[in-house]
Design a protein around this motif. Structure first.
Motif, short mmCIF file in Angstrom:
data_model
loop_
_atom_site.label_atom_id
_atom_site.label_comp_id
_atom_site.label_asym_id
_atom_site.label_seq_id
_atom_site.Cartn_x
_atom_site.Cartn_y
_atom_site.Cartn_z
N GLY A 153 4.23 0.07 8.53
CA GLY A 153 4.41 0.73 7.25
C GLY A 153 5.86 0.75 6.84
O GLY A 153 6.68 -0.02 7.35
N ASN A 154 6.21 1.64 5.92
CA ASN A 154 7.59 1.72 5.41
C ASN A 154 8.44 2.71 6.20
O ASN A 154 7.96 3.79 6.58
CB ASN A 154 7.59 2.14 3.94
N ASP A 206 0.81 -8.58 9.35
CA ASP A 206 1.28 -7.64 10.36
C ASP A 206 2.10 -8.39 11.41
O ASP A 206 1.54 -9.04 12.30
CB ASP A 206 0.08 -6.94 11.01
N THR A 259 0.84 -1.19 0.00
CA THR A 259 0.00 0.00 0.00
C THR A 259 0.87 1.25 0.00
O THR A 259 2.08 1.19 0.19
CB THR A 259 -0.93 0.03 1.22
N SER A 260 0.24 2.38 -0.20
CA SER A 260 0.98 3.65 -0.22
C SER A 260 1.66 3.92 1.12
O SER A 260 2.66 4.63 1.17
CB SER A 260 0.03 4.80 -0.57
N GLN A 261 1.14 3.34 2.21
CA GLN A 261 1.77 3.49 3.52
C GLN A 261 2.86 2.45 3.77
O GLN A 261 3.57 2.52 4.77
CB GLN A 261 0.72 3.40 4.64
N GLY A 262 2.96 1.47 2.86
CA GLY A 262 3.97 0.44 3.02
C GLY A 262 3.49 -0.84 3.67
O GLY A 262 4.30 -1.67 4.08
N HIS A 263 2.19 -1.04 3.76
CA HIS A 263 1.66 -2.26 4.36
C HIS A 263 1.62 -3.39 3.34
O HIS A 263 1.38 -3.17 2.15
CB HIS A 263 0.25 -2.02 4.92
N GLU A 300 -6.50 5.30 17.30
CA GLU A 300 -7.60 4.95 16.40
C GLU A 300 -8.63 4.06 17.09
O GLU A 300 -9.75 3.91 16.61
CB GLU A 300 -7.09 4.27 15.13
N VAL A 315 9.74 3.12 9.17
CA VAL A 315 9.27 3.62 10.46
C VAL A 315 10.28 3.22 11.54
O VAL A 315 10.66 2.06 11.65
CB VAL A 315 7.87 3.06 10.80
N ASN A 365 10.56 -3.26 6.07
CA ASN A 365 10.98 -3.13 4.68
C ASN A 365 12.47 -2.82 4.49
O ASN A 365 13.09 -3.27 3.53
CB ASN A 365 10.16 -2.06 3.98
N SER A 370 10.03 -0.80 11.38
CA SER A 370 9.32 -1.46 10.30
C SER A 370 10.22 -2.56 9.71
O SER A 370 11.38 -2.70 10.07
CB SER A 370 8.91 -0.44 9.23
#
Length: 295
Positions: free
Chosen positions: A201-202, A57, A36-40, A230, A204, A277, A275
């Motif tokens: 995410g990426n 995760d 994903t754009s967040q790196g998930h 959240e 982090v 990645n 993270s």
């Protein structure tokens, strides 16, 4: 007729050998994922045969599905007991536990997994898959080819010889949740134990704010933000951001990064969180042997 009967027997024996090799873990398989754009790490998985979009995760601890997705799955057996855990920020969460029939990713299937259901809105994401399902199944997250590979005895023998091995520490809680940790050296100064969290995410890098003085961080000039949870917006976390010169895996300099922006978090219950990645392009988790192999 005799020749035909013998041919059928040979064919059945060959089919049986192939089937047995699959069941005993010699048939390597994989499932694709997207980032994903967040790196998930987003992939397709099935709960009780119902397909959804899930994030793999490594920091989730416990597999989670949303209330909306649970309605699609249908009836799940609710356990009488519950599970209380703490998020990395110290936020207390009590989760109801449910018994599902199966969790399936491609050819991999876990029978009778335990999961939790939360009334949260993750958009198009139906839940989080934790590493708990893979205690006895080595797997590789291949960022280069964007696929999860379920390793075999033979493939693991090759990976052991070609990769950089990093010991893992496992936090197993009441046989219900699982988190993974490894030691990293920060700024060639502090050796800290970090949670490894692909769900962050990426790129982090989160450190406990108690290490601000030792690392020479100037909170007066550092950027400061306050983030609500959240899960409970009333719970707020204070975060300072500043640069860190280097983070290197203690067991292998192959896993390293330099001049990265890090977050220093008040109330973090770990030394830090990183993270996944940046650690490598191909990362194999062999949880049974408590190790991560980086290529």
């Amino acid at each position: 007729m005799l020749h035909s009967a013998l041919a059928k027997i040979k064919f059945l024996l060959l089919s049986l050998i192939i089937l047995l090799s699959i069941r005993t873990g010699y048939a390597q398989s994989s499932v694709p994922f997207t980032v994903t754009s967040q790196g998930h790490i987003m992939l397709k998985a099935k709960i009780n045969g119902v397909e959804g979009n899930f994030i793999l995760d490594t920091g989730a601890g416990l597999t989670l599905i949303t209330k909306t997705f649970s309605a699609r799955v249908g009836k799940l057996h609710k356990q009488d007991g519950s599970y209380t855990a703490f998020r990395a920020t110290g936020e207390k969460l009590t989760a109801d536990l449910y018994d599902a029939q199966s969790l399936t990713l491609g050819s991999f299937a876990e029978q009778h997994p335990v999961l939790t259901v939360f009334d949260v809105n993750f958009g198009s994401i139906d839940g989080l898959i934790s590493l708990k399902s893979f205690m006895n199944q080595p797997l590789t997250i291949d960022y280069s080819n964007k696929k999860i590979i379920f390793e075999t005895v033979k493939s693991m023998a090759v990976i052991q010889k070609t990769g950089h091995q990093i010991p893992l520490q496992l936090e197993e809680s009441r046989d219900k949740s699982l988190d993974i940790f490894a030691y990293f050296i920060v700024n060639n100064k502090l050796t800290l134990q970090f949670s490894i969290d692909s769900g962050a995410g990426n790129n982090v890098f989160r450190l406990n704010s108690r290490y601000i003085p030792a690392l020479g961080i100037d909170t007066a000039s550092a950027a400061k933000t306050i983030i609500p949870s959240e899960f409970d917006p009333k719970v707020k976390t204070v975060i300072y951001q500043d640069n860190v010169q280097s983070i290197v895996a203690k067991a292998s300099p192959a896993a390293h990064c330099e001049n990265v922006k890090a977050s220093f978090i008040d109330g973090l219950i770990y030394d830090g969180i990183v993270s996944l990645n940046w650690i490598g392009k191909q990362i194999t988790f062999d949880l049974k042997n408590r190790q991560m192999i980086v290529r």
